[in-house]
Motif scaffolding. Structure first.
Motif, PDB file in Angstrom:
ATOM      1  N   ALA B  29       0.795  -1.232   0.000  1.00 22.06           N
ATOM      2  CA  ALA B  29       0.000   0.000   0.000  1.00 22.06           C
ATOM      3  C   ALA B  29       0.830   1.287   0.000  1.00 22.06           C
ATOM      4  N   TRP B  30       1.926   1.327   0.749  1.00 27.19           N
ATOM      5  CA  TRP B  30       2.629   2.596   0.984  1.00 27.19           C
ATOM      6  C   TRP B  30       3.914   2.654   0.186  1.00 27.19           C
ATOM      7  N   HIS B  31       4.016   3.664  -0.636  1.00 25.60           N
ATOM      8  CA  HIS B  31       5.188   3.798  -1.505  1.00 25.60           C
ATOM      9  C   HIS B  31       6.394   4.194  -0.659  1.00 25.60           C
ATOM     10  N   ILE B  32       7.427   3.345  -0.672  1.00 17.66           N
ATOM     11  CA  ILE B  32       8.600   3.627   0.162  1.00 17.66           C
ATOM     12  C   ILE B  32       9.877   3.599  -0.670  1.00 17.66           C
ATOM     13  N   PRO B  33      10.081   4.650  -1.491  1.00 15.20           N
ATOM     14  CA  PRO B  33      11.352   4.731  -2.218  1.00 15.20           C
ATOM     15  C   PRO B  33      12.535   4.754  -1.254  1.00 15.20           C
ATOM     16  N   GLU B  34      12.296   5.129   0.000  1.00 16.14           N
ATOM     17  CA  GLU B  34      13.371   5.199   0.990  1.00 16.14           C
ATOM     18  C   GLU B  34      13.712   3.840   1.585  1.00 16.14           C
ATOM     19  N   GLY B  35      12.958   2.793   1.256  1.00  8.19           N
ATOM     20  CA  GLY B  35      13.247   1.462   1.780  1.00  8.19           C
ATOM     21  C   GLY B  35      12.786   1.266   3.211  1.00  8.19           C
ATOM     22  N   ILE B  36      13.133   0.111   3.750  1.00 11.44           N
ATOM     23  CA  ILE B  36      12.721  -0.231   5.116  1.00 11.44           C
ATOM     24  C   ILE B  36      13.719  -1.250   5.661  1.00 11.44           C
ATOM     25  N   THR B  37      13.830  -1.318   6.966  1.00  9.66           N
ATOM     26  CA  THR B  37      14.664  -2.367   7.566  1.00  9.66           C
ATOM     27  C   THR B  37      13.796  -3.256   8.446  1.00  9.66           C
ATOM     28  N   TYR B  38      14.272  -4.481   8.653  1.00  8.00           N
ATOM     29  CA  TYR B  38      13.690  -5.368   9.658  1.00  8.00           C
ATOM     30  C   TYR B  38      14.797  -5.609  10.670  1.00  8.00           C
ATOM     31  N   THR B 166      10.565  -2.512  21.011  1.00 11.51           N
ATOM     32  CA  THR B 166       9.185  -2.050  20.810  1.00 11.51           C
ATOM     33  C   THR B 166       8.545  -2.509  19.504  1.00 11.51           C
ATOM     34  N   CYS B 167       9.286  -3.252  18.720  1.00 10.32           N
ATOM     35  CA  CYS B 167       8.785  -3.728  17.423  1.00 10.32           C
ATOM     36  C   CYS B 167       8.270  -2.569  16.566  1.00 10.32           C
ATOM     37  N   ASP B 168       6.970  -2.524  16.195  1.00 13.60           N
ATOM     38  CA  ASP B 168       6.504  -1.496  15.250  1.00 13.60           C
ATOM     39  C   ASP B 168       6.522  -0.078  15.837  1.00 13.60           C
ATOM     40  N   VAL B 169       6.221   0.035  17.125  1.00 14.94           N
ATOM     41  CA  VAL B 169       6.156   1.379  17.716  1.00 14.94           C
ATOM     42  C   VAL B 169       7.573   1.958  17.777  1.00 14.94           C
ATOM     43  N   PHE B 170       7.692   3.239  17.534  1.00 15.85           N
ATOM     44  CA  PHE B 170       8.989   3.920  17.433  1.00 15.85           C
ATOM     45  C   PHE B 170       9.787   3.448  16.216  1.00 15.85           C
ATOM     46  N   GLY B 171       9.106   2.767  15.291  1.00 13.14           N
ATOM     47  CA  GLY B 171       9.749   2.335  14.061  1.00 13.14           C
ATOM     48  C   GLY B 171       9.657   3.403  12.990  1.00 13.14           C
ATOM     49  N   SER B 172      10.264   3.094  11.854  1.00 12.07           N
ATOM     50  CA  SER B 172      10.295   4.048  10.752  1.00 12.07           C
ATOM     51  C   SER B 172      10.524   3.305   9.447  1.00 12.07           C
ATOM     52  N   PHE B 173      10.104   3.908   8.348  1.00 15.75           N
ATOM     53  CA  PHE B 173      10.622   3.494   7.054  1.00 15.75           C
ATOM     54  C   PHE B 173      12.048   4.027   6.943  1.00 15.75           C
ATOM     55  N   SER B 174      12.686   3.748   5.811  1.00 18.49           N
ATOM     56  CA  SER B 174      14.023   4.227   5.448  1.00 18.49           C
ATOM     57  C   SER B 174      15.122   3.349   6.039  1.00 18.49           C
ATOM     58  N   ILE B 175      16.295   3.492   5.463  1.00 19.04           N
ATOM     59  CA  ILE B 175      17.454   2.681   5.838  1.00 19.04           C
ATOM     60  C   ILE B 175      18.512   3.638   6.375  1.00 19.04           C
ATOM     61  N   PRO B 176      18.557   3.822   7.709  1.00 22.05           N
ATOM     62  CA  PRO B 176      19.497   4.808   8.265  1.00 22.05           C
ATOM     63  C   PRO B 176      20.939   4.390   7.980  1.00 22.05           C
ATOM     64  N   TYR B 195       5.693   6.536   8.546  1.00 20.17           N
ATOM     65  CA  TYR B 195       5.455   5.161   8.991  1.00 20.17           C
ATOM     66  C   TYR B 195       4.338   5.122  10.025  1.00 20.17           C
ATOM     67  N   LEU B 196       4.436   6.027  10.990  1.00 16.91           N
ATOM     68  CA  LEU B 196       3.435   6.021  12.055  1.00 16.91           C
ATOM     69  C   LEU B 196       2.030   6.230  11.495  1.00 16.91           C
ATOM     70  N   ILE B 197       1.896   7.186  10.566  1.00 19.19           N
ATOM     71  CA  ILE B 197       0.552   7.515  10.073  1.00 19.19           C
ATOM     72  C   ILE B 197       0.016   6.414   9.167  1.00 19.19           C
ATOM     73  N   TYR B 295       0.199  12.840 -10.085  1.00 19.26           N
ATOM     74  CA  TYR B 295      -0.490  12.056  -9.055  1.00 19.26           C
ATOM     75  C   TYR B 295       0.530  11.747  -7.971  1.00 19.26           C
ATOM     76  N   PRO B 296       0.752  12.712  -7.094  1.00 16.50           N
ATOM     77  CA  PRO B 296       1.816  12.550  -6.090  1.00 16.50           C
ATOM     78  C   PRO B 296       1.461  11.468  -5.071  1.00 16.50           C
ATOM     79  N   ASP B 297       2.475  11.003  -4.350  1.00 14.78           N
ATOM     80  CA  ASP B 297       2.259  10.027  -3.280  1.00 14.78           C
ATOM     81  C   ASP B 297       1.364  10.636  -2.206  1.00 14.78           C
ATOM     82  N   LEU B 298       0.231  10.024  -1.970  1.00 10.26           N
ATOM     83  CA  LEU B 298      -0.683  10.580  -0.969  1.00 10.26           C
ATOM     84  C   LEU B 298      -0.158  10.397   0.449  1.00 10.26           C
ATOM     85  N   GLU B 299       0.798   9.472   0.623  1.00  5.32           N
ATOM     86  CA  GLU B 299       1.431   9.319   1.934  1.00  5.32           C
ATOM     87  C   GLU B 299       2.000  10.663   2.397  1.00  5.32           C
ATOM     88  N   GLU B 300       2.577  11.406   1.440  1.00  4.82           N
ATOM     89  CA  GLU B 300       3.196  12.683   1.803  1.00  4.82           C
ATOM     90  C   GLU B 300       2.130  13.686   2.242  1.00  4.82           C
TER      91      GLU B 300
END
Lengths: 398, 398
Positions: B29-38, B166-176, B195-197, B295-300
């Motif tokens: 659902a959410w466009h994440i050009p910034e990536g994500i980590t697990y 905390t798993c998902d809480v205090f999490g973020s998209f992107s790869i620091p 991420y939070l929203i 049609y910009p990313d509505l996430e923003e």
């Protein structure tokens, strides 16, 4: 490249076509990498010239340039407005600014829109219902065909050339290489169906009524000249048949169109099992996958679904409801498949509580579709669910 | 490039982080050009090793490879499952396949999900409510924080290091770039709010409750270790403040976030007038334009709206209802801004009849927002409408 085409399509009939490959989303909604055209027609009548429709406002200067190549704007005595929408009337102020004596032929509903949009100083000639008249020596018939795609839409029939000017109806996305439609060009036909479903899908029944109306008038039509896409030349039974089939969502073959959203694979696994069950019953399946790596153009799914004998939708539960992208798809179907009584089955997965199944079923029923089943599962399909769905579909499509 | 990071973050605590730049749409659902980590964490306790969370199934082999660099899987005595969602448990079967003696620490609700998803042969240790225990010589506290973002979600607190997992809480998209959050990195913070929203927006109130719960326990927290994004090191008052503000949709400044759909320009003209009226009252406006070219990313937009003091939405009527892309946006807000009492004004244009205004107002009220006005117009705003909207907004935001 934005460009225009000026082309004689009959004695005294010129196509003025703007080829727009800049618009990415027609109506700010439909992705059209294939582009779109706006077609105006200039008729050289014995007593002067008649312009049928114009272009989008952005291209007003180009329309004036194109007109300048073939006439003096002052020679235009009438501008026929078949449809008041801005992609066909945006350049009207520019044209009327030069052709100050030109009269605008439009019905009262269309005039109301024009007056709200533009400063209209020119004289207006009202045409209502179905009305024939001699216009500068040309026998013209104006046929009010409401709701294709606004209340004011009309067709104009030119007796001498047998041309029916239809504006949005019989139109298409894409920029055909020549002025006329190649009926063997499958890509063009696909784009035309996509146009019909996305832009006119809400008005399917009115498209069918408009085609019936044309049939009933017994006109000798040898050309259909829409205001988007190619001109249909010669035997017009083919476009009449095609647009009737598309508007009626007639199945093209014994096949299923499936769309699913899968976040982590369990819906994809379920979709794959249903695919196999359908295939083993000799039913072809086209699948549209919405996953974490793909978000295909849903316009293409709408066309697949329009052509299919039945539809399968599968979605996970998300935030206790339907996944947002499936919700978007369902809302598109609610608009564009209104009244289409096609069999549909839905699959909904859940981890915790879910209102998703009820939501899916409600939207599909409100759309008017034949809901065969809404199967739910937790994590993976239970024994027999996939074959039950496939049996129901096979039974429904015969 | 998909890669992993193994890093000592404290004595006997290793971060095992998978950097995923392949996933284009998180949750499909959410466009994440910034990536994500697990992020998983390996704790070297006196009596053996404890693994906190795992990675997505796709990366099971890489997790086993990363674990192999720092331990023998047989040394893992416990696996703590803070959240049963597949992006954190997908690699669990691979881990447990090697660590056959490891016990799984999870609550009953989480166990139910795990058993539905995976063949779970290992012994399970139940933890419910808030419970402290000595685990292989480490003092661990398990805190059930329901609905962040599933019913089973929990935090794990490690007393010796003051780390809260905390798993998902205090999490973020992107790869620091490094393992820890740079609190001055505005891009990271933006991505964390996004991420939070998007992922947790439906559960805002539960996020606030979870933060309150943590406050109330009086833990000596010196590190927050989420399972997406960077680790918060040192003074954790800042992340607590930030996530509280984001979940509470607290306005960052006296500003308006506006989103509009414009097909042919009349809504854009109206939006522009409202922009001017707001600007002249000293109110900053960020605008998201959905047009035939964008049609910009509505996430923003959702992040902008979360930060704003008030929201303005503008849409044309389409097929007698709301434009499909505004409908999609409204449905996103209904989910993700549930219970956010932020002032909102809407502008709806129409050419013929319209149910759009009623629809917009209904969704916004059901979302829980303060609807200041739903102004309608035909073709162009009437005298005074733009200034009325601006006055209402200025009055509401003070």
């Amino acid at each position: 490249m934005v460009k225009y085409l000026v082309k004689d399509i009959d004695e005294g009939v010129k196509l003025l076509r703007l080829d727009d490959d800049r618009t990415r989303f027609f109506e700010a909604a439909w992705h059209i990498p294939e582009g779109i055209t706006y077609n105006a027609y200039l008729i050289d009548a014995p007593g002067g010239q008649i312009l049928v429709d114009t272009w989008k406002a952005t291209y007003s200067d180009l329309l004036m340039e194109a007109l300048g190549e073939v006439t003096r704007p002052g020679r235009i005595k009438y501008v026929i407005v078949n449809h008041a929408e801005p992609d066909h009337t945006g350049s009207l102020p520019a044209v009327l600014g030069e052709a100050r004596e030109a009269k605008v032929i439009v019905n009262a509903a269309g005039e109301k829109v024009l007056r709200a949009k533009y400063r209209l100083r020119n004289e207006v000639v009202h045409v209502e219902g179905t009305r024939s008249m001699d216009l500068l020596g040309e026998e013209m018939t104006f046929i009010h065909v409401p709701w294709v795609h606004w209340p004011e839409t009309m067709f104009t029939y030119q007796g001498r050339t047998g041309t029916l000017y239809t504006c949005d109806v019989f139109g298409s996305f894409s920029i055909p290489p020549g002025h006329s439609v190649d009926p063997g060009d499958a890509r063009y036909l696909r784009s035309a169906e996509k146009y019909l479903i996305t832009v006119m899908g809400y008005y399917r029944k009115h498209v069918l009524s408009a085609i019936e109306r044309i049939d009933s008038l017994g006109l000798r039509i040898s050309r259909i000249a829409p205001s988007h896409g190619g001109v249909w030349e010669g035997d017009v039974r083919e476009p009449l048949r095609l647009y009737r089939a598309w508007a009626g969502a007639e199945p093209r073959s014994r096949s299923v169109s499936m769309a699913y959203v899968s976040m982590y694979g369990s819906i994809e696994a379920a979709a794959s099992r249903i695919f196999n069950e359908l295939s083993s019953r000799g039913i072809g399946v086209s699948a549209t996958a919405i996953t974490d790596s793909e978000y295909p153009d849903l316009e293409e799914f709408l066309v697949d679904a329009n052509d299919a004998s039945a539809i399968v939708l599968a979605t996970p539960t998300y935030d206790t409801g339907v996944h947002p992208r499936m919700k978007f798809l369902l809302e598109l179907m609610r608009e564009k498949f209104r009244g289409v009584e096609k069999p549909v089955a839905a699959i909904v997965s859940y981890g915790w509580g879910s209102n998703a199944a009820r939501y899916v079923e409600t939207v599909l029923r409100e759309t008017g579709m034949k809901v065969l089943a809404v199967e739910t599962f937790r994590e993976s399909l239970e024994e027999g669910q996939a074959s039950r769905v496939a049996d129901l579909i096979a039974g429904a499509i015969g």
